[in-house]
Design a protein around this motif. Sequence first.
Motif, PDB file in Angstrom:
ATOM      1  N   MET A  55     -29.888 -51.240  48.085  1.00 17.31           N
ATOM      2  CA  MET A  55     -30.115 -50.576  49.379  1.00 17.31           C
ATOM      3  C   MET A  55     -31.616 -50.359  49.620  1.00 17.31           C
ATOM      4  N   THR A  56     -32.339 -49.980  48.567  1.00 12.55           N
ATOM      5  CA  THR A  56     -33.785 -49.748  48.709  1.00 12.55           C
ATOM      6  C   THR A  56     -34.475 -50.998  49.256  1.00 12.55           C
ATOM      7  N   PHE A  57     -34.144 -52.141  48.657  1.00  6.70           N
ATOM      8  CA  PHE A  57     -34.854 -53.361  49.072  1.00  6.70           C
ATOM      9  C   PHE A  57     -34.286 -53.956  50.354  1.00  6.70           C
ATOM     10  N   TYR A  58     -32.997 -53.710  50.609  1.00  8.87           N
ATOM     11  CA  TYR A  58     -32.420 -54.163  51.882  1.00  8.87           C
ATOM     12  C   TYR A  58     -33.147 -53.480  53.044  1.00  8.87           C
ATOM     13  N   ARG A  59     -33.398 -52.178  52.876  1.00  7.05           N
ATOM     14  CA  ARG A  59     -34.048 -51.416  53.966  1.00  7.05           C
ATOM     15  C   ARG A  59     -35.466 -51.902  54.223  1.00  7.05           C
ATOM     16  N   ILE A  60     -36.086 -52.484  53.226  1.00  9.87           N
ATOM     17  CA  ILE A  60     -37.447 -53.016  53.404  1.00  9.87           C
ATOM     18  C   ILE A  60     -37.390 -54.420  54.001  1.00  9.87           C
ATOM     19  N   ALA A  61     -36.526 -55.274  53.428  1.00  7.50           N
ATOM     20  CA  ALA A  61     -36.542 -56.695  53.809  1.00  7.50           C
ATOM     21  C   ALA A  61     -35.613 -57.018  54.977  1.00  7.50           C
ATOM     22  N   LEU A  62     -34.556 -56.213  55.136  1.00  2.94           N
ATOM     23  CA  LEU A  62     -33.546 -56.425  56.180  1.00  2.94           C
ATOM     24  C   LEU A  62     -32.906 -57.816  56.142  1.00  2.94           C
ATOM     25  N   ILE A  63     -32.730 -58.324  54.934  1.00  2.00           N
ATOM     26  CA  ILE A  63     -31.950 -59.557  54.745  1.00  2.00           C
ATOM     27  C   ILE A  63     -30.920 -59.257  53.632  1.00  2.00           C
ATOM     28  N   PRO A  64     -29.848 -60.074  53.509  1.00  5.45           N
ATOM     29  CA  PRO A  64     -28.872 -59.817  52.436  1.00  5.45           C
ATOM     30  C   PRO A  64     -29.589 -59.612  51.102  1.00  5.45           C
ATOM     31  N   THR A  65     -29.204 -58.552  50.373  1.00  2.91           N
ATOM     32  CA  THR A  65     -29.927 -58.196  49.145  1.00  2.91           C
ATOM     33  C   THR A  65     -28.940 -57.955  48.007  1.00  2.91           C
ATOM     34  N   LEU A  66     -29.259 -58.517  46.836  1.00  2.00           N
ATOM     35  CA  LEU A  66     -28.371 -58.419  45.675  1.00  2.00           C
ATOM     36  C   LEU A  66     -29.094 -57.741  44.514  1.00  2.00           C
ATOM     37  N   ALA A  67     -28.402 -56.770  43.872  1.00  2.00           N
ATOM     38  CA  ALA A  67     -28.972 -56.132  42.681  1.00  2.00           C
ATOM     39  C   ALA A  67     -27.898 -56.059  41.605  1.00  2.00           C
ATOM     40  N   GLU A  68     -28.342 -55.969  40.349  1.00  2.07           N
ATOM     41  CA  GLU A  68     -27.399 -55.894  39.238  1.00  2.07           C
ATOM     42  C   GLU A  68     -27.708 -54.709  38.339  1.00  2.07           C
ATOM     43  N   ASP A  69     -26.688 -54.097  37.780  1.00  2.00           N
ATOM     44  CA  ASP A  69     -26.903 -53.170  36.677  1.00  2.00           C
ATOM     45  C   ASP A  69     -25.883 -53.525  35.604  1.00  2.00           C
ATOM     46  N   SER A  70     -26.298 -53.409  34.355  1.00  2.68           N
ATOM     47  CA  SER A  70     -25.413 -53.845  33.282  1.00  2.68           C
ATOM     48  C   SER A  70     -25.611 -52.977  32.056  1.00  2.68           C
ATOM     49  N   GLY A  71     -24.712 -53.125  31.101  1.00  2.00           N
ATOM     50  CA  GLY A  71     -24.847 -52.352  29.875  1.00  2.00           C
ATOM     51  C   GLY A  71     -23.802 -52.738  28.851  1.00  2.00           C
ATOM     52  N   LEU A  72     -23.965 -52.138  27.669  1.00  2.79           N
ATOM     53  CA  LEU A  72     -23.052 -52.390  26.551  1.00  2.79           C
ATOM     54  C   LEU A  72     -22.300 -51.092  26.245  1.00  2.79           C
ATOM     55  N   GLU A  73     -20.963 -51.174  26.188  1.00  5.86           N
ATOM     56  CA  GLU A  73     -20.142 -49.989  25.909  1.00  5.86           C
ATOM     57  C   GLU A  73     -19.471 -50.155  24.551  1.00  5.86           C
ATOM     58  N   VAL A  74     -19.807 -49.261  23.631  1.00  7.15           N
ATOM     59  CA  VAL A  74     -19.294 -49.368  22.268  1.00  7.15           C
ATOM     60  C   VAL A  74     -18.139 -48.381  22.081  1.00  7.15           C
ATOM     61  N   ASP A  75     -16.987 -48.892  21.656  1.00  6.23           N
ATOM     62  CA  ASP A  75     -15.794 -48.044  21.549  1.00  6.23           C
ATOM     63  C   ASP A  75     -15.999 -46.876  20.574  1.00  6.23           C
ATOM     64  N   ALA A  76     -16.626 -47.152  19.413  1.00  7.01           N
ATOM     65  CA  ALA A  76     -16.808 -46.101  18.402  1.00  7.01           C
ATOM     66  C   ALA A  76     -17.784 -45.016  18.875  1.00  7.01           C
ATOM     67  N   LEU A  77     -18.528 -45.303  19.949  1.00  6.43           N
ATOM     68  CA  LEU A  77     -19.466 -44.302  20.507  1.00  6.43           C
ATOM     69  C   LEU A  77     -18.947 -43.789  21.853  1.00  6.43           C
ATOM     70  N   ASN A  78     -17.655 -43.906  22.054  1.00  8.31           N
ATOM     71  CA  ASN A  78     -17.029 -43.455  23.314  1.00  8.31           C
ATOM     72  C   ASN A  78     -17.675 -44.056  24.555  1.00  8.31           C
ATOM     73  N   GLY A  79     -18.057 -45.313  24.474  1.00 11.20           N
ATOM     74  CA  GLY A  79     -18.596 -46.006  25.652  1.00 11.20           C
ATOM     75  C   GLY A  79     -20.113 -45.983  25.759  1.00 11.20           C
ATOM     76  N   ALA A  80     -20.781 -45.263  24.863  1.00 15.80           N
ATOM     77  CA  ALA A  80     -22.256 -45.287  24.866  1.00 15.80           C
ATOM     78  C   ALA A  80     -22.720 -46.623  24.259  1.00 15.80           C
ATOM     79  N   PRO A  81     -23.952 -47.098  24.540  1.00 16.87           N
ATOM     80  CA  PRO A  81     -24.952 -46.493  25.418  1.00 16.87           C
ATOM     81  C   PRO A  81     -24.684 -46.703  26.919  1.00 16.87           C
ATOM     82  N   GLY A  82     -23.799 -47.626  27.319  1.00 15.87           N
ATOM     83  CA  GLY A  82     -23.435 -47.778  28.725  1.00 15.87           C
ATOM     84  C   GLY A  82     -24.628 -47.891  29.661  1.00 15.87           C
ATOM     85  N   VAL A  83     -24.697 -47.017  30.683  1.00 13.17           N
ATOM     86  CA  VAL A  83     -25.814 -47.122  31.653  1.00 13.17           C
ATOM     87  C   VAL A  83     -27.174 -46.853  31.008  1.00 13.17           C
TER      88      VAL A  83
END
Length: 198
Positions: A55-83
């Motif tokens: 949204m930040t970059f869409y508001r600047i460029a006003l063209i279709p904008t794509l961003a990604e967020d990703s992470g690793l979720e470890v079961d023994a750590l209840n999903g940490a480190p995640g975000v």
Amino acid sequence: MKVLLATKNKGKIKEMNALFRDLKIEFIGLDSIKEPPDVIEDGKTYHDNALKKAMTFYRIALIPTLAEDSGLEVDALNGAPGVFSARIAGEGASDREKIKKLLELLRDVPDEKRTARFVSVLCLVLDGKPYFFEGHVRGHLLRKPSGESGFGYDPIFVPEGYKKSFAALGPKTKNRISHRARAIEKLKEFLKERLARQ
Ligand code: IMP
């Protein structure tokens, strides 16, 4: 169609352009914007962070904008480190330091309990509206790094159905089965439909 990709990573832009060539979609990076602001990824979820960036970059460029967020979720750590996957060993830590920190946290976890999953969430802002696409891959974590390719936790993550880490399997296999590849597949289907309707 031109799409702004909220990254300065030239490798990522090249990879996306190769994946989308057949759809006549061209990705451009943040270096096409004058003085792009730094977006602080302080959301509680991948969706929050991806939306904030797109949204930040869409508001600047006003063209279709794509961003990604990703992470690793470890079961023994209840999903940490995640975000917090990028910051597990503090701001600016190297991939090696991050792996070291995670392996320390998992030192006493037996092999059968070292399961984890990678998550990728893409947010596309089109005409001011956000659309989300999510991909996952399950696997388990090794006790020491193996393999040279990729980035982040690739040297310790073995995807389900394989015996080697993402870093040892190499980009061709990883890019077929990864969390990111799966999220991109969904985005591609969505864009195919959108373009067909135009
Ligand atoms: P972000 O999406 O830039 O916030 O970072 C997510 C963090 O998760 C990265 O810094 C990596 O440590 C980790 N990560 C996400 N995707 C992958 C991957 O495909 N391989 C290895 N590590 C990953």
